[in-house]
Design a protein around this motif. Structure first.
Motif, PDB file in Angstrom:
ATOM      1  N   UNK A   1       0.653  -1.478   0.263  1.00 33.12           N
ATOM      2  CA  UNK A   1      -0.277   0.020  -0.332  1.00 33.12           C
ATOM      3  C   UNK A   1       1.104   1.284   0.138  1.00 33.12           C
ATOM      4  N   UNK A   2       1.776   1.037  -0.070  1.00 27.09           N
ATOM      5  CA  UNK A   2       2.864   2.241  -0.156  1.00 27.09           C
ATOM      6  C   UNK A   2       3.897   2.602  -0.989  1.00 27.09           C
ATOM      7  N   UNK A   3       4.171   3.841  -1.956  1.00 32.15           N
ATOM      8  CA  UNK A   3       4.283   4.001  -2.546  1.00 32.15           C
ATOM      9  C   UNK A   3       6.156   4.273  -2.761  1.00 32.15           C
ATOM     10  N   UNK A   4       6.371   3.522  -3.802  1.00 30.41           N
ATOM     11  CA  UNK A   4       7.718   3.652  -3.570  1.00 30.41           C
ATOM     12  C   UNK A   4       8.366   4.602  -4.042  1.00 30.41           C
ATOM     13  N   UNK A   5       9.840   5.373  -3.737  1.00 36.60           N
ATOM     14  CA  UNK A   5      10.440   6.048  -5.660  1.00 36.60           C
ATOM     15  C   UNK A   5      11.359   5.223  -5.395  1.00 36.60           C
ATOM     16  N   UNK A   6      11.993   4.143  -6.636  1.00 38.38           N
ATOM     17  CA  UNK A   6      13.408   4.119  -6.463  1.00 38.38           C
ATOM     18  C   UNK A   6      14.400   5.172  -7.716  1.00 38.38           C
ATOM     19  N   UNK A   7      15.780   5.226  -5.970  1.00 34.51           N
ATOM     20  CA  UNK A   7      16.312   6.535  -6.374  1.00 34.51           C
ATOM     21  C   UNK A   7      17.465   6.206  -7.073  1.00 34.51           C
ATOM     22  N   UNK A   8      17.874   7.535  -7.206  1.00 36.93           N
ATOM     23  CA  UNK A   8      20.016   7.295  -7.546  1.00 36.93           C
ATOM     24  C   UNK A   8      20.065   7.896  -9.043  1.00 36.93           C
TER      25      UNK A   8
ATOM     26  N   UNK B   1      17.449   1.662 -11.590  1.00 34.10           N
ATOM     27  CA  UNK B   1      15.885   2.264 -10.557  1.00 34.10           C
ATOM     28  C   UNK B   1      15.001   2.008 -11.817  1.00 34.10           C
ATOM     29  N   UNK B   2      14.808   2.038 -12.693  1.00 32.25           N
ATOM     30  CA  UNK B   2      14.274   0.725 -13.543  1.00 32.25           C
ATOM     31  C   UNK B   2      14.005  -0.440 -13.494  1.00 32.25           C
ATOM     32  N   UNK B   3      15.317  -1.487 -14.241  1.00 27.63           N
ATOM     33  CA  UNK B   3      15.240  -2.694 -13.725  1.00 27.63           C
ATOM     34  C   UNK B   3      14.644  -2.922 -12.497  1.00 27.63           C
ATOM     35  N   UNK B   4      15.671  -2.427 -11.024  1.00 30.50           N
ATOM     36  CA  UNK B   4      14.609  -2.790  -9.578  1.00 30.50           C
ATOM     37  C   UNK B   4      13.289  -1.849  -9.586  1.00 30.50           C
TER      38      UNK B   4
ATOM     39  N   UNK C   1      12.922   8.039 -10.214  1.00 29.13           N
ATOM     40  CA  UNK C   1      13.134   8.889 -10.766  1.00 29.13           C
ATOM     41  C   UNK C   1      14.481   9.281  -9.489  1.00 29.13           C
ATOM     42  N   UNK C   2      15.893   9.885 -10.299  1.00 26.59           N
ATOM     43  CA  UNK C   2      16.793   9.733  -9.554  1.00 26.59           C
ATOM     44  C   UNK C   2      16.805  10.495  -7.682  1.00 26.59           C
TER      45      UNK C   2
END
Length: 178
Positions: free
Chosen positions: A7-14, A20-23, A84-85
């Protein structure tokens, strides 16, 4: 933890080249939530600027961050993953203002590994020449920021497993290290 990881929105950053896209796509699949590719929110002008080797400035990033924030807000309580970076604290603050409760998954790796990955990419507009500007702008997660830092020196599935574990343990502290 009051909410399930799904239920959480996760921002994969770096920085560019951390995966980021793959993960992000793998994490979304693991959580059974939608995935949004952050690069798709860039304007054509931003893409052209980066493709030409010119780093984006804060003014360039503003509308992009707002679009990502709007997507994240639309997923509040239902979960989602977006890449998102989010390199600067001020960018993450802007995203949190649009969508409170975000969880930031900061993907990290040493420069040699990231350089190798960037050099091997053939299907992306971001050139290796912008790597230094990304590392210079990067502000790691700080106290009070909800998230986790995970090394990308592992295979993507192992990174995702650590991310899911961090989401489950998020009550242990605002910035976890995995």
């Amino acid at each position: 933890m009051s909410a399930s990881p799904a239920s959480v929105v996760v921002v994969v950053m770096g920085v560019s080249g951390t995966g980021k896209s793959t993960v992000g796509a793998l994490l979304a699949a693991a959580l059974r939530v939608p995935y949004a590719e952050g690069d798709a929110f860039h304007s054509p002008a931003n893409v052209a600027k980066m493709a030409a080797g010119t780093p984006l400035d804060d003014a360039d990033r503003g509308p992009w961050l707002d679009a990502i924030g709007a997507w994240a807000r639309s997923r509040a309580g239902r979960g989602g993953v977006v890449s998102c970076s989010a390199l600067k604290r001020s960018y993450r603050d802007r995203l949190r203002a649009a969508a409170p409760g975000l969880f930031f998954l900061h993907l990290t790796g040493d420069r040699a590994l990231i350089s190798e990955r960037l050099a091997a990419r053939t299907d992306h507009f971001m050139p290796v020449s912008l790597q230094d500007s990304q590392f210079a702008a990067l502000e790691h997660l700080q106290p009070g920021e909800r998230g986790a830092t995970v090394s990308v020196a592992r295979e993507p599935q192992a990174v995702v497993e650590r991310a899911v574990a961090a989401l489950r343990a998020q009550h242990a502290g605002p910035a976890l290290r995995a």
